[in-house]
Design a protein around this motif. Structure first.
Motif, PDB file in Angstrom:
ATOM      1  N   CYS A   8       0.845  -1.188   0.000  1.00  0.00           N
ATOM      2  CA  CYS A   8       0.000   0.000   0.000  1.00  0.00           C
ATOM      3  C   CYS A   8       0.883   1.242   0.000  1.00  0.00           C
ATOM      4  CB  CYS A   8      -0.916   0.030   1.228  1.00  0.00           C
ATOM      5  SG  CYS A   8      -2.127  -1.315   1.275  1.00  0.00           S
ATOM      6  N   GLU A  25      -4.473   1.808  -1.975  1.00  0.00           N
ATOM      7  CA  GLU A  25      -4.157   0.440  -2.368  1.00  0.00           C
ATOM      8  C   GLU A  25      -4.813   0.138  -3.711  1.00  0.00           C
ATOM      9  OE1 GLU A  25      -5.778  -1.839   0.856  1.00  0.00           O
ATOM     10  OE2 GLU A  25      -7.789  -1.883  -0.016  1.00  0.00           O
ATOM     11  N   CYS A  47      -4.697  -7.159  -2.604  1.00  0.00           N
ATOM     12  CA  CYS A  47      -3.913  -6.082  -3.207  1.00  0.00           C
ATOM     13  C   CYS A  47      -2.954  -6.603  -4.274  1.00  0.00           C
ATOM     14  CB  CYS A  47      -3.093  -5.364  -2.134  1.00  0.00           C
ATOM     15  SG  CYS A  47      -4.063  -4.406  -0.970  1.00  0.00           S
TER      16      CYS A  47
END
Length: 331
Positions: A8, A25, A47
């Protein structure tokens, strides 16, 4: 400054305020059918991995190095959505693909505009799934090779020059934040080497509102921006550069729906939506561009019937768009 942590982007502006932080993200997701219908929000499937470009300097083209930022892998025709986390400090966020603003379709500029609004406001906006083409409608972000005419950049600029994603974040001015915090009686305001480079192209239509700025242009500290270029590598490039395998391809929308897993609908009753861009409205989707070229660039693009929809309302907390633990779908 921007710090890469756990895949992130942590954006921190201590020179403005100790609380000035937000997170961004990039979520893997289902590619919705590009069939002209308006679909619900697909889930987050985890992610995308992010890596510092500078860690692989000796393996990269000079043009990539000059951009700086991070790199992430995407398969051709894979989709993503961008999630934001900013529970305690408001930010204005500009998002572009190939230096084309995802909200207005205009070329990138290093400041904020309100007519039309070319930025998102956090924490009001929990995520962005695509190009804002109409009020309440976006066209999904879908990865396609540069140079073949699919990307928004090529359709609007006539050239494949930049690709990738561009992000700039502006924190709220310190004095505005402290005044607002004092007025509501709390410290925190709680309102997230192969031949082809990759860019983002408009995919299927999705129901999603982009909210108007409730604070006004003067609220944002444009003297202290944080910028990041996200280079998108295809799977073979990613392995050649990092030595890592990319994530496996996500399930298709049909696989996911047939497994009985949920899609999502979100609204904020107190927020007003922007109108959408006439420039972006005229973009051709990946399917339309492919058909004009005599091809079919989207595999498994059949329409689906959705029977399970979860409604999410604004709670000024972290919104979740992941299917429940224990539910699985074959990939």
């Amino acid at each position: 400054m921007i710090i890469l942590e756990n895949d992130c982007l942590d954006i921190r502006c201590p020179e403005v305020h100790d609380h000035a932080w937000c997170g961004i993200e990039f979520q893997r997701t289902l590619r919705i059918p590009d069939d002209g219908e308006d679909h619900f929000l697909p889930p987050g499937l985890g992610c995308f991995p992010l890596r510092h470009l500078d860690d692989y300097a000796e393996r990269l083209p000079g043009e990539w190095l000059s951009r700086g930022g991070v790199i992430m892998p995407m398969f051709q025709a894979e989709a993503l959505w961008i999630g934001f986390d900013a529970d305690s400090y408001p930010f204005a966020i500009k998002i572009a693909t190939g230096k084309i603003c995802a909200l207005t379709g205009e070329s990138w500029v290093d400041h904020l505009n309100t007519d039309p609004q070319d930025y998102l406001v956090l924490p009001e906006q929990p995520w962005l799934d695509g190009y804002c083409v109409e009020k309440g409608i976006v066209r999904q972000f879908v990865a396609m090779p540069l140079g073949e005419g699919y990307t928004a950049e090529e359709q609007l600029q006539g050239a494949a020059q930049h690709g990738g994603l561009q992000i700039v974040a502006y924190p709220m001015k310190r004095e505005r934040y402290e005044k607002m915090s004092k007025e509501i009686g709390q410290d925190d305001y709680l309102a997230s080497y192969p031949e082809m480079d990759m860019g983002l192209a408009p995919g299927g239509r999705m129901q999603q509102e982009i909210y108007e700025d409730p604070y006004g242009l003067d609220a944002w500290d444009q003297r202290h921006p944080s910028r990041c270029f996200v280079t998108i590598a295809n799977s073979v490039q990613w392995m050649a550069i990092t030595g890592e395998r990319p994530p496996i391809k996500p399930p298709t929308a049909r696989d996911y729906t047939d497994a009985g897993l949920p899609w999502f609908d979100y609204y904020d009753a107190d927020a007003k939506a922007v109108s959408g861009s006439d420039v972006l409205k005229n973009l051709k989707s990946v399917k339309q561009t492919g058909e004009a070229k005599g091809g079919a660039p989207l595999p498994e693009n059949e329409s689906i019937g959705v029977s399970r929809v979860v409604s999410l309302q604004d709670t000024r907390g972290r919104k979740v768009r992941e299917y429940a633990a224990g539910e699985a779908v074959d990939s």
